[in-house]
Design a protein around this motif. Structure first.
Motif, PDB file in Angstrom:
ATOM      1  N   THR A 210     -14.384  33.569 -11.394  1.00  0.00           N
ATOM      2  CA  THR A 210     -14.585  34.673 -12.325  1.00  0.00           C
ATOM      3  C   THR A 210     -13.666  35.808 -11.890  1.00  0.00           C
ATOM      4  O   THR A 210     -13.148  35.817 -10.763  1.00  0.00           O
ATOM      5  CB  THR A 210     -16.045  35.176 -12.300  1.00  0.00           C
ATOM      6  OG1 THR A 210     -16.322  35.754 -11.027  1.00  0.00           O
ATOM      7  CG2 THR A 210     -17.029  34.053 -12.608  1.00  0.00           C
ATOM      8  N   ARG A 211     -13.483  36.766 -12.743  1.00  0.00           N
ATOM      9  CA  ARG A 211     -12.635  37.908 -12.385  1.00  0.00           C
ATOM     10  C   ARG A 211     -13.229  38.653 -11.190  1.00  0.00           C
ATOM     11  O   ARG A 211     -12.506  39.068 -10.293  1.00  0.00           O
ATOM     12  CB  ARG A 211     -12.474  38.832 -13.587  1.00  0.00           C
ATOM     13  CG  ARG A 211     -11.379  39.838 -13.399  1.00  0.00           C
ATOM     14  CD  ARG A 211     -10.735  40.195 -14.722  1.00  0.00           C
ATOM     15  NE  ARG A 211      -9.468  40.838 -14.486  1.00  0.00           N
ATOM     16  CZ  ARG A 211      -8.292  40.243 -14.552  1.00  0.00           C
ATOM     17  NH1 ARG A 211      -8.221  38.978 -14.864  1.00  0.00           N
ATOM     18  NH2 ARG A 211      -7.184  40.901 -14.327  1.00  0.00           N
ATOM     19  N   ASP A 212     -14.552  38.820 -11.181  1.00  0.00           N
ATOM     20  CA  ASP A 212     -15.200  39.475 -10.043  1.00  0.00           C
ATOM     21  C   ASP A 212     -14.974  38.682  -8.761  1.00  0.00           C
ATOM     22  O   ASP A 212     -14.665  39.264  -7.713  1.00  0.00           O
ATOM     23  CB  ASP A 212     -16.703  39.627 -10.283  1.00  0.00           C
ATOM     24  CG  ASP A 212     -17.046  40.768 -11.225  1.00  0.00           C
ATOM     25  OD1 ASP A 212     -16.163  41.599 -11.534  1.00  0.00           O
ATOM     26  OD2 ASP A 212     -18.225  40.833 -11.647  1.00  0.00           O
ATOM     27  N   GLN A 213     -15.136  37.368  -8.802  1.00  0.00           N
ATOM     28  CA  GLN A 213     -14.902  36.546  -7.617  1.00  0.00           C
ATOM     29  C   GLN A 213     -13.464  36.691  -7.125  1.00  0.00           C
ATOM     30  O   GLN A 213     -13.216  36.842  -5.931  1.00  0.00           O
ATOM     31  CB  GLN A 213     -15.188  35.070  -7.916  1.00  0.00           C
ATOM     32  CG  GLN A 213     -16.645  34.752  -8.095  1.00  0.00           C
ATOM     33  CD  GLN A 213     -16.854  33.345  -8.605  1.00  0.00           C
ATOM     34  OE1 GLN A 213     -16.017  32.786  -9.327  1.00  0.00           O
ATOM     35  NE2 GLN A 213     -17.982  32.762  -8.243  1.00  0.00           N
ATOM     36  N   ALA A 214     -12.531  36.647  -8.050  1.00  0.00           N
ATOM     37  CA  ALA A 214     -11.119  36.761  -7.693  1.00  0.00           C
ATOM     38  C   ALA A 214     -10.817  38.122  -7.073  1.00  0.00           C
ATOM     39  O   ALA A 214     -10.104  38.224  -6.074  1.00  0.00           O
ATOM     40  CB  ALA A 214     -10.244  36.527  -8.924  1.00  0.00           C
TER      41      ALA A 214
ATOM     42  N   LEU B 295      -4.338  39.949 -10.871  1.00  0.00           N
ATOM     43  CA  LEU B 295      -5.333  41.017 -10.971  1.00  0.00           C
ATOM     44  C   LEU B 295      -4.704  42.393 -11.157  1.00  0.00           C
ATOM     45  O   LEU B 295      -4.047  42.903 -10.262  1.00  0.00           O
ATOM     46  CB  LEU B 295      -6.207  41.035  -9.714  1.00  0.00           C
ATOM     47  CG  LEU B 295      -7.081  39.807  -9.503  1.00  0.00           C
ATOM     48  CD1 LEU B 295      -7.650  39.816  -8.092  1.00  0.00           C
ATOM     49  CD2 LEU B 295      -8.189  39.757 -10.531  1.00  0.00           C
ATOM     50  N   SER B 296      -4.951  42.990 -12.292  1.00  0.00           N
ATOM     51  CA  SER B 296      -4.468  44.348 -12.532  1.00  0.00           C
ATOM     52  C   SER B 296      -5.321  45.372 -11.782  1.00  0.00           C
ATOM     53  O   SER B 296      -4.856  46.477 -11.488  1.00  0.00           O
ATOM     54  CB  SER B 296      -4.484  44.665 -14.030  1.00  0.00           C
ATOM     55  OG  SER B 296      -5.802  44.521 -14.551  1.00  0.00           O
ATOM     56  N   GLU B 297      -6.548  44.998 -11.419  1.00  0.00           N
ATOM     57  CA  GLU B 297      -7.462  45.917 -10.735  1.00  0.00           C
ATOM     58  C   GLU B 297      -6.907  46.436  -9.413  1.00  0.00           C
ATOM     59  O   GLU B 297      -7.248  47.541  -8.996  1.00  0.00           O
ATOM     60  CB  GLU B 297      -8.810  45.222 -10.445  1.00  0.00           C
ATOM     61  CG  GLU B 297      -9.642  44.935 -11.670  1.00  0.00           C
ATOM     62  CD  GLU B 297      -9.316  43.603 -12.335  1.00  0.00           C
ATOM     63  OE1 GLU B 297     -10.127  43.151 -13.144  1.00  0.00           O
ATOM     64  OE2 GLU B 297      -8.243  43.017 -12.062  1.00  0.00           O
TER      65      GLU B 297
END
Length: 113
Positions: free
Chosen positions: A11-15, A56-58
């Motif tokens: 998931t994006r959170d996991q990544a 990831l852009s975060e």
């Protein structure tokens, strides 16, 4: 030798959380050798880390710390059914380092300094 690529889905959170952990281990603590004794394992670690950084852009957003904490809380809630206290590691990630710069492979670590 079999060179067929393997796909891992996160998931994006996991990544995002994994990317931050890898960054902390590889560049902030400089402890990769202490954690991973077999240097052959470093190759896939660098590949995963570089792929996450490119995706990831975060990691270049100004609100990195709050986004990271929110992702961690969601993952803890998914695992344990409720939000938990921050991990026992004692690391305060609300002031997480600015991982800004050009996202790319961790082998190009000079932009992280």
């Amino acid at each position: 030798m079999d060179e067929e690529a393997i796909t891992i889905r996160l998931t994006r959170d996991q990544a995002f959380v994994l990317s931050d952990w890898l960054y902390q281990v590889m560049f902030q603590s400089d402890d990769l050798e202490g954690i991973v004794h077999d240097r052959a394992v470093w190759s896939p670690i660098y590949a995963i880390s570089g792929t996450l950084d490119k995706t990831l852009s975060e990691i270049v957003m100004p609100d990195y710390g709050p986004r990271l904490e929110a992702a961690k809380e969601r993952l803890r809630a998914d695992l344990y059914g409720r939000a938990e206290e921050p991990t026992a590691s004692g690391q305060d990630t609300t002031g997480a380092p600015d991982r800004g710069g050009t996202a790319g492979n961790h082998c190009e670590s000079d932009h992280r300094q």
